[in-house]
Design a protein around this motif. Structure first.
Motif, PDB file in Angstrom:
ATOM      1  N   VAL A   1       4.927  23.615  -0.987  1.00 45.17           N
ATOM      2  CA  VAL A   1       4.465  24.412  -2.123  1.00 45.17           C
ATOM      3  C   VAL A   1       5.659  25.234  -2.609  1.00 45.17           C
ATOM      4  CG1 VAL A   1       2.952  26.275  -2.893  1.00 45.17           C
ATOM      5  CG2 VAL A   1       2.093  24.545  -1.292  1.00 45.17           C
ATOM      6  N   VAL A   2       5.985  25.117  -3.897  1.00 45.37           N
ATOM      7  CA  VAL A   2       7.113  25.843  -4.474  1.00 45.37           C
ATOM      8  C   VAL A   2       6.583  26.966  -5.352  1.00 45.37           C
ATOM      9  CG1 VAL A   2       9.221  25.709  -5.840  1.00 45.37           C
ATOM     10  CG2 VAL A   2       8.520  23.757  -4.441  1.00 45.37           C
ATOM     11  N   VAL A   3       7.007  28.181  -5.052  1.00 41.83           N
ATOM     12  CA  VAL A   3       6.606  29.365  -5.805  1.00 41.83           C
ATOM     13  C   VAL A   3       7.811  29.858  -6.593  1.00 41.83           C
ATOM     14  CG1 VAL A   3       5.715  31.720  -5.662  1.00 41.83           C
ATOM     15  CG2 VAL A   3       4.876  29.960  -4.081  1.00 41.83           C
ATOM     16  N   ARG A   4       7.621  30.037  -7.886  1.00 43.11           N
ATOM     17  CA  ARG A   4       8.718  30.540  -8.730  1.00 43.11           C
ATOM     18  C   ARG A   4       8.606  32.047  -8.876  1.00 43.11           C
ATOM     19  NH1 ARG A   4       9.479  27.628 -14.280  1.00 43.11           N
ATOM     20  NH2 ARG A   4       7.396  28.474 -14.691  1.00 43.11           N
ATOM     21  N   LYS A   5       9.746  32.692  -8.708  1.00 40.29           N
ATOM     22  CA  LYS A   5       9.813  34.148  -8.871  1.00 40.29           C
ATOM     23  C   LYS A   5      10.531  34.449 -10.178  1.00 40.29           C
ATOM     24  CE  LYS A   5      11.628  38.301  -6.586  1.00 40.29           C
ATOM     25  NZ  LYS A   5      12.373  38.819  -5.400  1.00 40.29           N
ATOM     26  N   ASP A   6       9.810  35.082 -11.114  1.00 39.85           N
ATOM     27  CA  ASP A   6      10.365  35.390 -12.434  1.00 39.85           C
ATOM     28  C   ASP A   6      10.210  36.880 -12.713  1.00 39.85           C
ATOM     29  OD1 ASP A   6      11.302  35.497 -14.971  1.00 39.85           O
ATOM     30  OD2 ASP A   6       9.793  34.157 -15.850  1.00 39.85           O
ATOM     31  N   PRO A   7      11.261  37.668 -12.477  1.00 39.06           N
ATOM     32  CA  PRO A   7      11.168  39.119 -12.712  1.00 39.06           C
ATOM     33  C   PRO A   7      10.889  39.475 -14.162  1.00 39.06           C
ATOM     34  CG  PRO A   7      13.084  38.570 -11.365  1.00 39.06           C
ATOM     35  CD  PRO A   7      12.557  37.285 -11.909  1.00 39.06           C
TER      36      PRO A   7
ATOM     37  N   ASP B   1       0.915  38.910 -13.802  1.00 37.88           N
ATOM     38  CA  ASP B   1       0.114  37.761 -13.403  1.00 37.88           C
ATOM     39  C   ASP B   1       0.960  36.516 -13.157  1.00 37.88           C
ATOM     40  OD1 ASP B   1       0.783  37.725 -16.099  1.00 37.88           O
ATOM     41  OD2 ASP B   1      -0.917  36.435 -16.620  1.00 37.88           O
ATOM     42  N   LYS B   2       2.172  36.488 -13.727  1.00 36.57           N
ATOM     43  CA  LYS B   2       3.028  35.313 -13.549  1.00 36.57           C
ATOM     44  C   LYS B   2       4.370  35.664 -12.891  1.00 36.57           C
ATOM     45  CE  LYS B   2       1.163  32.366 -17.186  1.00 36.57           C
ATOM     46  NZ  LYS B   2       1.489  31.495 -18.341  1.00 36.57           N
ATOM     47  N   TYR B   3       4.440  36.850 -12.317  1.00 43.59           N
ATOM     48  CA  TYR B   3       5.665  37.220 -11.583  1.00 43.59           C
ATOM     49  C   TYR B   3       5.936  36.203 -10.484  1.00 43.59           C
ATOM     50  CZ  TYR B   3       8.728  39.822  -8.434  1.00 43.59           C
ATOM     51  OH  TYR B   3       9.756  40.197  -7.612  1.00 43.59           O
ATOM     52  N   LEU B   4       4.878  35.767  -9.811  1.00 42.24           N
ATOM     53  CA  LEU B   4       4.939  34.664  -8.856  1.00 42.24           C
ATOM     54  C   LEU B   4       3.922  33.618  -9.285  1.00 42.24           C
ATOM     55  CD1 LEU B   4       5.133  36.438  -5.359  1.00 42.24           C
ATOM     56  CD2 LEU B   4       6.999  35.356  -6.618  1.00 42.24           C
ATOM     57  N   GLU B   5       4.362  32.372  -9.413  1.00 41.95           N
ATOM     58  CA  GLU B   5       3.441  31.298  -9.758  1.00 41.95           C
ATOM     59  C   GLU B   5       3.890  30.008  -9.082  1.00 41.95           C
ATOM     60  OE1 GLU B   5       3.390  30.614 -13.931  1.00 41.95           O
ATOM     61  OE2 GLU B   5       5.565  30.416 -14.104  1.00 41.95           O
ATOM     62  N   VAL B   6       2.936  29.163  -8.754  1.00 43.10           N
ATOM     63  CA  VAL B   6       3.232  27.888  -8.112  1.00 43.10           C
ATOM     64  C   VAL B   6       3.641  26.887  -9.194  1.00 43.10           C
ATOM     65  CG1 VAL B   6       2.326  25.989  -6.734  1.00 43.10           C
ATOM     66  CG2 VAL B   6       1.632  28.337  -6.228  1.00 43.10           C
ATOM     67  N   ILE B   7       4.804  26.280  -9.024  1.00 44.00           N
ATOM     68  CA  ILE B   7       5.278  25.314 -10.018  1.00 44.00           C
ATOM     69  C   ILE B   7       5.312  23.888  -9.474  1.00 44.00           C
ATOM     70  CG2 ILE B   7       6.612  27.008 -11.320  1.00 44.00           C
ATOM     71  CD1 ILE B   7       9.118  25.966  -9.893  1.00 44.00           C
ATOM     72  N   TYR B   8       5.132  23.718  -8.151  1.00 47.20           N
ATOM     73  CA  TYR B   8       5.102  22.361  -7.595  1.00 47.20           C
ATOM     74  C   TYR B   8       4.368  22.366  -6.265  1.00 47.20           C
ATOM     75  CZ  TYR B   8       6.347  17.844  -5.697  1.00 47.20           C
ATOM     76  OH  TYR B   8       6.266  16.590  -5.164  1.00 47.20           O
ATOM     77  N   ALA B   9       3.690  21.261  -5.997  1.00 51.30           N
ATOM     78  CA  ALA B   9       3.071  21.013  -4.694  1.00 51.30           C
ATOM     79  C   ALA B   9       3.084  19.516  -4.460  1.00 51.30           C
ATOM     80  CB  ALA B   9       1.651  21.567  -4.636  1.00 51.30           C
TER      81      ALA B   9
ATOM     82  N   THR C   1       3.744  20.445 -13.702  1.00 50.91           N
ATOM     83  CA  THR C   1       3.336  20.534 -15.109  1.00 50.91           C
ATOM     84  C   THR C   1       4.549  20.800 -15.992  1.00 50.91           C
ATOM     85  OG1 THR C   1       1.172  21.428 -14.481  1.00 50.91           O
ATOM     86  CG2 THR C   1       1.889  21.759 -16.758  1.00 50.91           C
ATOM     87  N   GLN C   2       4.774  19.900 -16.974  1.00 50.20           N
ATOM     88  CA  GLN C   2       5.836  20.076 -17.970  1.00 50.20           C
ATOM     89  C   GLN C   2       5.187  20.098 -19.353  1.00 50.20           C
ATOM     90  OE1 GLN C   2       8.318  16.705 -16.363  1.00 50.20           O
ATOM     91  NE2 GLN C   2       9.956  18.208 -16.543  1.00 50.20           N
ATOM     92  N   ARG C   3       5.556  21.090 -20.153  1.00 53.81           N
ATOM     93  CA  ARG C   3       4.897  21.301 -21.438  1.00 53.81           C
ATOM     94  C   ARG C   3       5.893  21.240 -22.585  1.00 53.81           C
ATOM     95  NH1 ARG C   3       1.140  26.528 -19.780  1.00 53.81           N
ATOM     96  NH2 ARG C   3      -0.315  25.396 -18.408  1.00 53.81           N
ATOM     97  N   GLY C   4       5.379  20.807 -23.752  1.00 51.33           N
ATOM     98  CA  GLY C   4       6.158  20.834 -24.981  1.00 51.33           C
ATOM     99  C   GLY C   4       7.241  19.773 -25.026  1.00 51.33           C
ATOM    100  N   THR C   5       7.878  19.720 -26.194  1.00 55.69           N
ATOM    101  CA  THR C   5       8.946  18.735 -26.387  1.00 55.69           C
ATOM    102  C   THR C   5      10.184  19.067 -25.571  1.00 55.69           C
ATOM    103  OG1 THR C   5       9.714  19.988 -28.326  1.00 55.69           O
ATOM    104  CG2 THR C   5       8.146  18.188 -28.721  1.00 55.69           C
TER     105      THR C   5
ATOM    106  N   ALA D   1       5.938  24.605 -16.121  1.00 55.11           N
ATOM    107  CA  ALA D   1       4.978  25.712 -16.152  1.00 55.11           C
ATOM    108  C   ALA D   1       4.236  25.787 -14.826  1.00 55.11           C
ATOM    109  CB  ALA D   1       3.994  25.522 -17.300  1.00 55.11           C
ATOM    110  N   GLY D   2       3.547  26.917 -14.618  1.00 57.99           N
ATOM    111  CA  GLY D   2       2.735  27.075 -13.421  1.00 57.99           C
ATOM    112  C   GLY D   2       1.573  26.102 -13.416  1.00 57.99           C
ATOM    113  N   ILE D   3       1.214  25.598 -12.238  1.00 59.71           N
ATOM    114  CA  ILE D   3       0.131  24.623 -12.159  1.00 59.71           C
ATOM    115  C   ILE D   3      -1.211  25.349 -12.015  1.00 59.71           C
ATOM    116  CG2 ILE D   3       1.643  22.897 -11.143  1.00 59.71           C
ATOM    117  CD1 ILE D   3       0.476  23.466  -8.448  1.00 59.71           C
TER     118      ILE D   3
END
Length: 368
Positions: free
Chosen positions: A288-294, A299-307, A338-342, A347-349
């Motif tokens: 499980v990969v958690v992204r840290k975005d200061p 709500d999205k400071y920590l979000e899962v981006i892959y599993a 999850t990959q979004r847009g052109t 993005a977070g799953i």
């Protein structure tokens, strides 16, 4: 025709005043130097000789000599070229590190063999015992000295035997502990596997930790990774000018996201590869990969981006030297990305139907 007057001011020195200005003559008549108005000359038996031409001629501007100016300009051009080459090399180095982490080789764990102890230094022991035994005995007391040396030799051998037995006992105990650890590791003892993974992950560029252990088609370990944002990707990329010279061009958002996805895949695969190497009894690793975005909101400071799930047999069959990290992430069993847009932003799953992954995210939030 110029007119003027001259007068002697000291032996060998004469000043001449003309309509062009003052001019001084120094030295004897046969080798007289003339300086002042006009060009410096020397009077000799062969006639006057000009010494030098002023730098402030109509062809060369006053100030820095032409050669010095050219050298400075060349130095500045070279310095700029060196700086540009260094910047390009740094970008290339960063790109390679992001893309090729999974190619690192991790040696498989093996049963540790404790080396045998080194024998005691009998010569040093004998010398020490002999020196102590002979202290205070006269050199003329031959019989006493002979008996003392014999006793010292016997004491040295006895001490050497004792030290050897102690060393062998310590080696045997260390081997017993090593064998017990290896047996527990092969048997997938949860505490032992957790300890092995934690020690393996200590020096990882991106933090990883063992967060679970279970049985499902074998024995698996769950690993949580903390990863950064796309800001880790250099804003510029190596390129060539129309003339074929190396340079740097700005990346598009799509290009930056593509390299970010490669970095994610390479890091995940390297972590899986290392976990399977240090824990030989595991049949799979769940990641499980958690992204840290200061910069993100609470709500999205920590979000899962892959599993994903990585069975040992499937992972061992991968062509590690040529694989595509992103494609491999997507082909892993139970993969979620999850990959979004052109521009293919990662993005977070959605965790609404993933209670197990949600627990890992909650655990990471509490730890951070």
């Amino acid at each position: 025709m110029g007119i003027g007057m001259s007068f002697k001011v000291a032996p060998g020195i004469r000043i001449r005043a003309t309509s062009r200005g003052l001019r001084t003559s120094i030295g004897p008549r046969a080798a007289r130097i003339h300086v002042g108005a006009g060009r410096p000359t020397v009077s000799t038996g062969a006639g006057p000789v000009t010494l030098w031409t002023p730098l402030t001629s109509s062809r060369r501007p006053a100030g820095r000599p032409r050669g010095q100016a050219a050298s400075l300009a060349a130095y500045q051009r070279q310095a700029a070229a060196d700086e540009r080459a260094e910047q390009i090399a740094q970008v290339q180095q960063t790109e390679n590190a992001l893309r090729t982490l999974h190619r690192e080789a991790f040696p498989a764990a093996q049963r540790m063999i404790v080396p045998p102890p080194r024998p005691p230094d009998l010569a040093a022991l004998t010398a020490r015992h002999t020196a102590a035994a002979l202290a205070g005995i006269s050199i003329f007391a031959r019989t006493r000295r002979r008996d003392a040396k014999a006793a010292a030799s016997a004491a040295a051998h006895a001490e050497a035997d004792m030290l050897w037995q102690q060393a062998c006992a310590r080696q045997a105990e260390a081997q017993r502990q090593a064998d017990a650890y290896w047996q527990a590791l092969e048997a997938n003892d949860p505490d032992t596997v957790h300890d092995a993974l934690e020690r393996a992950f200590e020096d990882n560029q991106w933090p990883a930790t063992s967060v679970g252990h279970g049985t499902e088609d074998g024995v698996f370990a769950s690993v949580a990774m903390l990863f950064g944002t796309a800001e880790m990707v250099p804003e510029r990329k190596p390129a060539l000018t129309p003339g074929g010279k190396p340079t740097l061009h700005k990346r598009t958002k799509t290009e930056r996201n593509e390299l970010y996805a490669e970095a994610l895949g390479s890091t995940v695969l390297a972590t899986v590869k290392e976990a399977l190497a240090v824990a030989p009894g595991l049949s799979a690793v769940h990641v499980v990969v958690v992204r840290k975005d200061p910069q993100a909101g609470a709500d999205k400071y920590l979000e899962v981006i892959y599993a994903g799930r990585f069975p040992r047999a499937w992972t061992d069959s991968l062509p590690w030297a040529t694989l595509d990290p992103v494609e491999t992430l997507l082909r892993a069993p139970d993969a979620k990305l999850t990959q979004r847009g052109t521009a293919h932003d990662i993005a977070g799953i959605d965790l609404s139907d993933e209670p197990g992954i949600s627990e890992v995210l909650a655990l990471m939030r509490s730890a951070l």
